[in-house]
Each structure stands twice: as structure tokens, then as C-alpha cells.
Design a protein around this motif. Structure first.
Motif, PDB file in Angstrom:
ATOM      1  N   PRO A 240      -7.242  17.572  22.023  1.00  0.00           N
ATOM      2  CA  PRO A 240      -6.428  18.184  20.967  1.00  0.00           C
ATOM      3  C   PRO A 240      -6.275  19.691  21.097  1.00  0.00           C
ATOM      4  CG  PRO A 240      -8.572  17.519  20.122  1.00  0.00           C
ATOM      5  CD  PRO A 240      -8.446  16.929  21.485  1.00  0.00           C
ATOM      6  N   GLU A 241      -7.163  20.337  21.849  1.00  0.00           N
ATOM      7  CA  GLU A 241      -7.045  21.772  22.106  1.00  0.00           C
ATOM      8  C   GLU A 241      -6.791  22.054  23.580  1.00  0.00           C
ATOM      9  OE1 GLU A 241      -9.893  23.856  18.890  1.00  0.00           O
ATOM     10  OE2 GLU A 241     -10.904  22.360  20.131  1.00  0.00           O
ATOM     11  N   GLY A 242      -6.369  21.007  24.298  1.00  0.00           N
ATOM     12  CA  GLY A 242      -6.073  21.151  25.712  1.00  0.00           C
ATOM     13  C   GLY A 242      -4.762  21.875  25.943  1.00  0.00           C
ATOM     14  N   LEU A 243      -4.572  22.309  27.166  1.00  0.00           N
ATOM     15  CA  LEU A 243      -3.370  23.073  27.503  1.00  0.00           C
ATOM     16  C   LEU A 243      -2.100  22.261  27.266  1.00  0.00           C
ATOM     17  CD1 LEU A 243      -2.177  25.685  28.629  1.00  0.00           C
ATOM     18  CD2 LEU A 243      -2.541  24.769  30.948  1.00  0.00           C
ATOM     19  N   ALA A 244      -2.138  20.963  27.550  1.00  0.00           N
ATOM     20  CA  ALA A 244      -0.954  20.126  27.311  1.00  0.00           C
ATOM     21  C   ALA A 244      -0.564  20.144  25.842  1.00  0.00           C
ATOM     22  CB  ALA A 244      -1.215  18.697  27.778  1.00  0.00           C
ATOM     23  N   GLU A 245      -1.555  20.028  24.944  1.00  0.00           N
ATOM     24  CA  GLU A 245      -1.268  20.022  23.514  1.00  0.00           C
ATOM     25  C   GLU A 245      -0.844  21.401  23.035  1.00  0.00           C
ATOM     26  OE1 GLU A 245      -0.499  17.981  20.123  1.00  0.00           O
ATOM     27  OE2 GLU A 245      -1.112  17.176  22.070  1.00  0.00           O
ATOM     28  N   VAL A 246      -1.435  22.451  23.590  1.00  0.00           N
ATOM     29  CA  VAL A 246      -1.022  23.816  23.253  1.00  0.00           C
ATOM     30  C   VAL A 246       0.457  24.002  23.565  1.00  0.00           C
ATOM     31  CG1 VAL A 246      -1.257  26.251  23.932  1.00  0.00           C
ATOM     32  CG2 VAL A 246      -3.303  24.875  23.480  1.00  0.00           C
ATOM     33  N   LEU A 247       0.889  23.512  24.717  1.00  0.00           N
ATOM     34  CA  LEU A 247       2.290  23.649  25.109  1.00  0.00           C
ATOM     35  C   LEU A 247       3.206  22.795  24.231  1.00  0.00           C
ATOM     36  CD1 LEU A 247       1.730  23.698  28.965  1.00  0.00           C
ATOM     37  CD2 LEU A 247       2.599  25.590  27.577  1.00  0.00           C
ATOM     38  N   ARG A 248       2.741  21.627  23.844  1.00  0.00           N
ATOM     39  CA  ARG A 248       3.537  20.806  22.922  1.00  0.00           C
ATOM     40  C   ARG A 248       3.726  21.537  21.593  1.00  0.00           C
ATOM     41  NH1 ARG A 248      -0.053  16.429  24.865  1.00  0.00           N
ATOM     42  NH2 ARG A 248       1.091  15.279  26.476  1.00  0.00           N
ATOM     43  N   ASN A 249       2.679  22.187  21.134  1.00  0.00           N
ATOM     44  CA  ASN A 249       2.774  22.927  19.874  1.00  0.00           C
ATOM     45  C   ASN A 249       3.707  24.133  19.988  1.00  0.00           C
ATOM     46  OD1 ASN A 249       1.026  21.180  18.591  1.00  0.00           O
ATOM     47  ND2 ASN A 249      -0.791  22.404  19.031  1.00  0.00           N
ATOM     48  N   LEU A 250       3.967  24.576  21.216  1.00  0.00           N
ATOM     49  CA  LEU A 250       4.937  25.648  21.434  1.00  0.00           C
ATOM     50  C   LEU A 250       6.358  25.110  21.563  1.00  0.00           C
ATOM     51  CD1 LEU A 250       2.941  27.938  23.933  1.00  0.00           C
ATOM     52  CD2 LEU A 250       3.549  28.467  21.552  1.00  0.00           C
ATOM     53  N   GLY A 251       6.498  23.786  21.453  1.00  0.00           N
ATOM     54  CA  GLY A 251       7.831  23.193  21.437  1.00  0.00           C
ATOM     55  C   GLY A 251       8.258  22.506  22.722  1.00  0.00           C
ATOM     56  N   TYR A 252       7.342  22.387  23.698  1.00  0.00           N
ATOM     57  CA  TYR A 252       7.703  21.768  24.969  1.00  0.00           C
ATOM     58  C   TYR A 252       7.351  20.287  24.985  1.00  0.00           C
ATOM     59  CZ  TYR A 252       8.265  26.522  26.678  1.00  0.00           C
ATOM     60  OH  TYR A 252       8.693  27.818  26.847  1.00  0.00           O
ATOM     61  N   GLY A 253       8.194  19.511  25.658  1.00  0.00           N
ATOM     62  CA  GLY A 253       7.793  18.159  26.004  1.00  0.00           C
ATOM     63  C   GLY A 253       6.889  18.241  27.220  1.00  0.00           C
ATOM     64  N   VAL A 254       5.739  17.618  27.158  1.00  0.00           N
ATOM     65  CA  VAL A 254       4.787  17.658  28.273  1.00  0.00           C
ATOM     66  C   VAL A 254       4.411  16.221  28.621  1.00  0.00           C
ATOM     67  CG1 VAL A 254       2.584  18.560  29.111  1.00  0.00           C
ATOM     68  CG2 VAL A 254       3.896  19.869  27.426  1.00  0.00           C
ATOM     69  N   TRP A 255       4.580  15.853  29.894  1.00  0.00           N
ATOM     70  CA  TRP A 255       4.279  14.478  30.325  1.00  0.00           C
ATOM     71  C   TRP A 255       3.261  14.497  31.441  1.00  0.00           C
ATOM     72  CZ3 TRP A 255       9.242  16.483  29.983  1.00  0.00           C
ATOM     73  CH2 TRP A 255      10.034  16.003  28.923  1.00  0.00           C
ATOM     74  N   GLN A 256       2.400  13.520  31.466  1.00  0.00           N
ATOM     75  CA  GLN A 256       1.534  13.305  32.625  1.00  0.00           C
ATOM     76  C   GLN A 256       2.298  12.418  33.583  1.00  0.00           C
ATOM     77  OE1 GLN A 256      -2.359  11.695  31.861  1.00  0.00           O
ATOM     78  NE2 GLN A 256      -2.914  11.668  34.028  1.00  0.00           N
ATOM     79  N   ILE A 257       2.622  12.930  34.738  1.00  0.00           N
ATOM     80  CA  ILE A 257       3.462  12.191  35.682  1.00  0.00           C
ATOM     81  C   ILE A 257       2.667  11.593  36.841  1.00  0.00           C
ATOM     82  CG2 ILE A 257       5.546  13.457  35.073  1.00  0.00           C
ATOM     83  CD1 ILE A 257       5.182  15.155  37.595  1.00  0.00           C
ATOM     84  N   GLN A 258       1.400  11.935  36.915  1.00  0.00           N
ATOM     85  CA  GLN A 258       0.515  11.269  37.911  1.00  0.00           C
ATOM     86  C   GLN A 258      -0.894  11.306  37.360  1.00  0.00           C
ATOM     87  OE1 GLN A 258       0.804  11.524  42.329  1.00  0.00           O
ATOM     88  NE2 GLN A 258      -1.087  12.706  42.165  1.00  0.00           N
TER      89      GLN A 258
END
Length: 304
Positions: A286-304
Motif C-alpha cells: 500500500p505504500e509501494g512505488l506502484a501505489e504511490v504512482l497510482r495515487n499521482l494519477g497514473y495507471g500502473v500495471w505489472q507486465i511481467q
């Protein structure tokens, strides 16, 4: 030694089903270390979760990853640890930030349990306990912790020279000379040196106990990383750190994730496609970089 210390700092830090990305042929991706993606109308960023020390025989570079890397214009790392400037900074800063004041020793701060655990680890590495303690005695707890972690990893066959960042540095030479860093060597050292000594000592004691009780933990972490098991990694790195040393978790993981998120937000305002390489423990949760970026408005996907 200084190079190994900083790599250890960077490390302080089952199959995961990747989400379907909006671009690239994900169905052709091979199993491997986790890669994440975010994009806007101008550019795309790929984020690979790295591990900073690996065994020489570890094969982790997939054709899919190499395809992604070949497509980018710019590569970002956590910090520069190889340049002459960075090495000079470390040469000057490690004695300033990592040595005890005159008359103070690490052994005078360690509990009896901590000393016993250190003796056990020394025996496993084939080193006399007295010699091990003497080598660590001048060091502040944070530096003793990372030095010991590095020595134990090397004793198990891990080496920073086979870590992802070193391999990436060689791989990107024919692709781009635009290489950038989120942090400086001075900042890297300061994250742990700035923690209260009581917190440093508690972490060292905890690390000694964990290393005695779970000698194969690094192997388990490396395997989870190699197959992209992000949930296991989140548990082994973040859940443990949150539970055992919340101050260190805040300093090493959370604060840096928010800082990197802001820097990545600035990167995405440009038009270059980028590859970002950061320790894998920074990505999930929940405090990971992926979630931080989502909270900034980005779609973030794990692709591998």
C-alpha cells in the motif's frame, strides 16, 4: 569494501499472475523478475524490480526484458555507486558517518544474545568470533549491520558484481548514454546513519537473530525475485521491516518511494521512454512505488 557496503545498503532492503498491460505483447513474456509499466500520451516508463547481489550462475535476463530495454531513451538507477566521484564521496563519508566516537565500541552496546548470535554466524563463516567482533567494534550499528550482511551474502556465493544494476550498466552502453540517478551516494549513506542509535542497534540485534534462525532467507528472497513472486517479496522485505523496525521502514522504503514518485512524475512530463531500476522491495504494498504512482494519477500495471 566500500562498494560492498553501499550495495548492501541498497539491498536494505510461488508465482505472481501479471496483470494485462495496455501495450506490448505480454503473452510472449517469459517468467522473470517483476516489471511494471506506466504511460501517458507522450511516453512510457518501465520499472524493473532489482536485487542488488546475485550468484554468478543466476540467469534473469529474458528476451522480453531485453526488448523493453532496447526501446528506451533513458535509464534511471537508485544511485551512482561506481563513478570516481561517488567512490570519493564514500571514502570521505563512511569514516565520518559510520565510526564510533573514541572510547565507544560496538561490543559494549550489544546484548549477550546479540554477541552469542554474532559468534554463531562467525563460526558458520569460518571466522574466529573474536576476530569478527574486533573488526566490527569500531563501527556504528548501522554500518556493522550492512557490513555483516554483505559478508554473509558473499559467503553464500552472492556478489554485487553479478547484481542487476551492474549487468544493466553494461547492457545499456550500446543503447543510450542518458543514465540518471534518483539519489546521491551521500544521501544513500545518510538514510541509515541518520537513524537514532537505539534504532540502529535494535535493527542489528534483530538482523543477527534472524540470520541465525533463518540462514536460507536470502536464497528464498532471490528465488522469489527470480520468478517474479511479488507477494512473497512484499512479505519478506516490507512486512518484516514494518514489524521489526518501523523507523527503518519509513526511512528506507516509504520516504524514498514518495520522493521517487515525485521524480517519476517529472520524468513523465517529458517525451522520452525510460527504464527505471529500483530494489524490488520498493514496488509492492500500500505504500509501494506502484501505489504511490497510482495515487499521482497514473495507471500502473505489472507486465511481467
Amino acid at each position: 569494501m566500500l562498494d560492498r557496503i553501499l550495495w548492501a545498503l541498497l539491498a536494505l532492503t510461488v508465482f505472481a499472475t501479471p496483470a494485462v498491460a495496455q501495450t506490448m505483447d505480454v503473452e510472449e513474456a517469459e517468467l522473470g523478475p517483476s516489471i511494471w509499466m506506466l504511460e501517458d500520451e507522450d511516453n512510457v516508463a518501465y520499472i524493473i524490480g532489482t536485487i542488488h547481489l546475485l550468484k554468478p550462475e543466476t540467469e534473469w535476463r529474458t528476451a522480453y526484458f531485453e526488448e523493453l530495454l532496447a526501446s528506451v531513451d533513458q535509464v534511471w538507477f537508485e544511485a551512482d555507486v561506481h563513478s570516481a566521484e561517488a567512490q570519493a564521496q564514500m571514502q570521505a563519508l563512511v569514516p565520518q558517518l559510520g565510526l564510533n566516537p573514541q572510547g565507544q565500541t560496538l561490543s559494549s552496546m550489544l546484548s549477550e544474545e546479540g554477541k552469542a548470535n554474532l559468534a554463531t554466524l562467525a563460526q558458520r563463516m569460518g571466522v574466529p568470533a573474536e576476530a569478527m567482533m574486533a573488526s566490527l567494534d569500531p563501527l556504528q550499528p548501522w554500518l556493522a549491520s550492512v557490513s555483516l550482511a554483505s559478508a554473509m551474502a558473499m559467503a553464500q556465493g552472492y556478489d554485487p558484481q553479478y547484481g542487476v544494476e551492474v549487468a544493466l550498466q553494461a547492457m545499456i552502453e550500446p543503447i543510450t548514454d542518458d543514465v540518471r540517478y534518483f539519489e546521491t551516494a551521500e544521501q544513500q549513506l545518510g538514510f541509515l546513519a541518520g537513524l537514532p542509535q537505539a534504532v540502529q542497534l535494535r535493527d542489528l540485534e534483530s538482523s543477527l537473530k534472524q540470520s541465525v534462525e533463518e540462514p536460507h532467507l536470502l536464497d528464498e528472497l532471490a528465488l522469489a525475485w527470480e520468478v517474479g513472486d511479488i507477494e512473497a517479496i512484499d512479505h519478506m522485505i516490507n512486512d518484516r521491516m514494518k514489524s521489526e523496525s518501523p523507523e527503518m521502514y519509513q526511512a528506507l522504503i516509504v520516504n524514498r518511494n514518495y520522493d521517487w514518485g515525485e521524480q517519476i512524475d517529472q520524468i513523465m512530463m517529458g517525451d522520452e521512454d525510460v527504464m527505471i531500476a529500483v530494489g524490488v522491495g520498493h514496488l509492492p504494498g500500500p505504500e509501494g512505488l506502484a501505489e504511490v504512482l497510482r495515487n499521482l494519477g497514473y495507471g500502473v500495471w505489472q507486465i511481467q
